[in-house]
Design an enzyme around this catalytic site. Structure first.
Site, PDB file in Angstrom:
ATOM      1  CG  ASP A  67      -0.316  -0.412   2.508  1.00 17.82           C
ATOM      2  OD1 ASP A  67       0.921  -0.297   2.625  1.00 17.82           O
ATOM      3  OD2 ASP A  67      -1.033  -0.854   3.408  1.00 17.82           O
ATOM      4  CG  ASN A 136      -9.126  -1.445  11.745  1.00 17.63           C
ATOM      5  OD1 ASN A 136      -8.175  -2.091  11.297  1.00 17.63           O
ATOM      6  ND2 ASN A 136      -9.587  -0.352  11.146  1.00 17.63           N
ATOM      7  CG  HIS A 138      -6.091  -2.127   8.543  1.00 14.85           C
ATOM      8  ND1 HIS A 138      -6.225  -1.126   9.475  1.00 14.85           N
ATOM      9  CD2 HIS A 138      -4.789  -2.062   8.140  1.00 14.85           C
ATOM     10  CE1 HIS A 138      -5.073  -0.504   9.622  1.00 14.85           C
ATOM     11  NE2 HIS A 138      -4.184  -1.051   8.827  1.00 14.85           N
ATOM     12  CD  GLU A 143      -9.051   1.117   7.300  1.00 10.97           C
ATOM     13  OE1 GLU A 143      -9.085   0.227   8.166  1.00 10.97           O
ATOM     14  OE2 GLU A 143      -8.528   2.227   7.491  1.00 10.97           O
TER      15      GLU A 143
HETATM   16  C1  GLP Z   1      -0.820   0.292   8.489  1.00 17.09           C
HETATM   17  C2  GLP Z   1      -0.305  -0.246   7.135  1.00 17.09           C
HETATM   18  C3  GLP Z   1      -0.408  -1.733   7.089  1.00 17.09           C
HETATM   19  C4  GLP Z   1       0.199  -2.207   8.377  1.00 17.09           C
HETATM   20  C5  GLP Z   1      -0.765  -1.934   9.491  1.00 17.09           C
HETATM   21  C6  GLP Z   1      -0.166  -2.055  10.870  1.00 17.09           C
HETATM   22  O1  GLP Z   1      -1.759   1.270   8.413  1.00 17.09           O
HETATM   23  N1  GLP Z   1      -0.849   0.326   5.982  1.00 17.09           N
HETATM   24  O2  GLP Z   1       0.199  -2.258   5.945  1.00 17.09           O
HETATM   25  O3  GLP Z   1       0.488  -3.571   8.337  1.00 17.09           O
HETATM   26  O4  GLP Z   1      -1.387  -0.685   9.321  1.00 17.09           O
HETATM   27  O5  GLP Z   1       0.727  -1.031  11.104  1.00 17.09           O
HETATM   28  P1  GLP Z   1       1.776  -1.036  12.282  1.00 17.09           P
HETATM   29  O6  GLP Z   1       2.764  -2.093  11.960  1.00 17.09           O
HETATM   30  O7  GLP Z   1       2.396   0.333  12.282  1.00 17.09           O
HETATM   31  O8  GLP Z   1       1.016  -1.325  13.543  1.00 17.09           O
END
Ligand code: GLP
Length: 244
Positions: A67, A136, A138, A143
């Site tokens: 992403d 959440n 995702h 989402e």
């Molecule tokens: C983010 C990213 C995801 C990531 C997730 C967890 O928003 N776009 O690809 O795996 O949410 O993020 P983090 O590792 O900072 O908790």
């Protein structure tokens, strides 16, 4: 699902890096799906170390990131383009033009999404997809919603995700409200999936991913249907799951 519970974040990161290294050793021309966020930073540092020690070689592999914020300049220190450069690409022998990230500068995001899917398909799909998970549930920026998105798409980020990501932005700086994200279909088509998570703030999402009903309301729950998923957790992320 193959679930590994580690003592701490460091052990989780090292195990995940070893699994990616093993993939590249066994199949040097692998197509890797890569993730960003706070979770994989130490894992990338460990991969760089393995590269410098001559254990792993990136010269034949191709990568696709999950992403990118939209719109965002590649040069922005908040872009995932910059994150990947700083955490991995600048330090290993990845081939120019073989590390793909959805283009946050694209003038037509829908065309960009379509072309991104075409590129993944032209490479024969993803061999190993790395995932983090949002609080959440995702994955990528898919989402919670009413249905699973198949291909790469433009996403409206929800409040919880924007709040979680605000920690990467300076005070007063606007957190992007949209992103380009690989779809659940792209992720599920990967031959192998590796999901990593640490911290108590991920414990509920991890529990629901493993034991909950398969539903687009908890996007990661779809991974129950994939035949080759490895989940590497620290004790905190596994806490609800372990004592249930
Ligand atoms: C983010 C990213 C995801 C990531 C997730 C967890 O928003 N776009 O690809 O795996 O949410 O993020 P983090 O590792 O900072 O908790």
């Amino acid at each position: 699902m193959n679930i590994l519970i580690c003592n701490d974040y460091e052990e989780m990161s090292k195990k995940a890096a070893n699994m990616i290294a093993a993939q590249l050793i066994v199949k040097p021309d692998s197509v890797l799906g890569l993730a960003t966020g706070g979770t994989p930073t130490l894992m990338y540092r460990e991969l760089v170390r393995l590269y410098k020690e001559g254990v792993v070689d990136f010269s034949k592999m191709t990568s696709f990131n999950l992403d990118e914020y939209y719109p965002i300049q590649k040069s922005s220190p908040r872009s995932y383009y910059d994150y990947m450069r700083i955490n991995l690409f600048d330090h290993v022998n990845i081939r120019q033009g073989e590390s793909h990230i959805p283009n946050g500068e694209a003038s037509d995001p829908h065309k960009e999404c379509k072309e991104y899917d075409e590129m993944i398909n032209a490479c024969g799909g993803i061999d190993l997809q790395l995932l983090g998970i949002g609080g959440n549930g995702h994955i990528g920026f898919n989402e919670p919603g009413e249905y699973f998105e198949m291909g790469t798409h433009l996403v409206n980020l929800n409040e919880e995700t924007k709040e979680a990501n605000a920690r990467f932005f300076e005070e007063g700086e606007e957190v992007p409200t949209k992103a380009l994200s690989m779809g659940i279909g792209n992720i599920m088509n990967a031959k192998k999936i590796l999901l990593i998570a640490n911290g108590t703030e991920k414990a509920d999402a991890i529990y629901d991913m493993i034991h909950g009903k398969i539903s687009p309301k908890l996007p990661a729950s779809i991974l129950q249907l994939h035949r080759d998923v490895t989940v590497i957790l620290d004790k905190d992320a596994a806490s609800k799951f372990m004592f249930s």
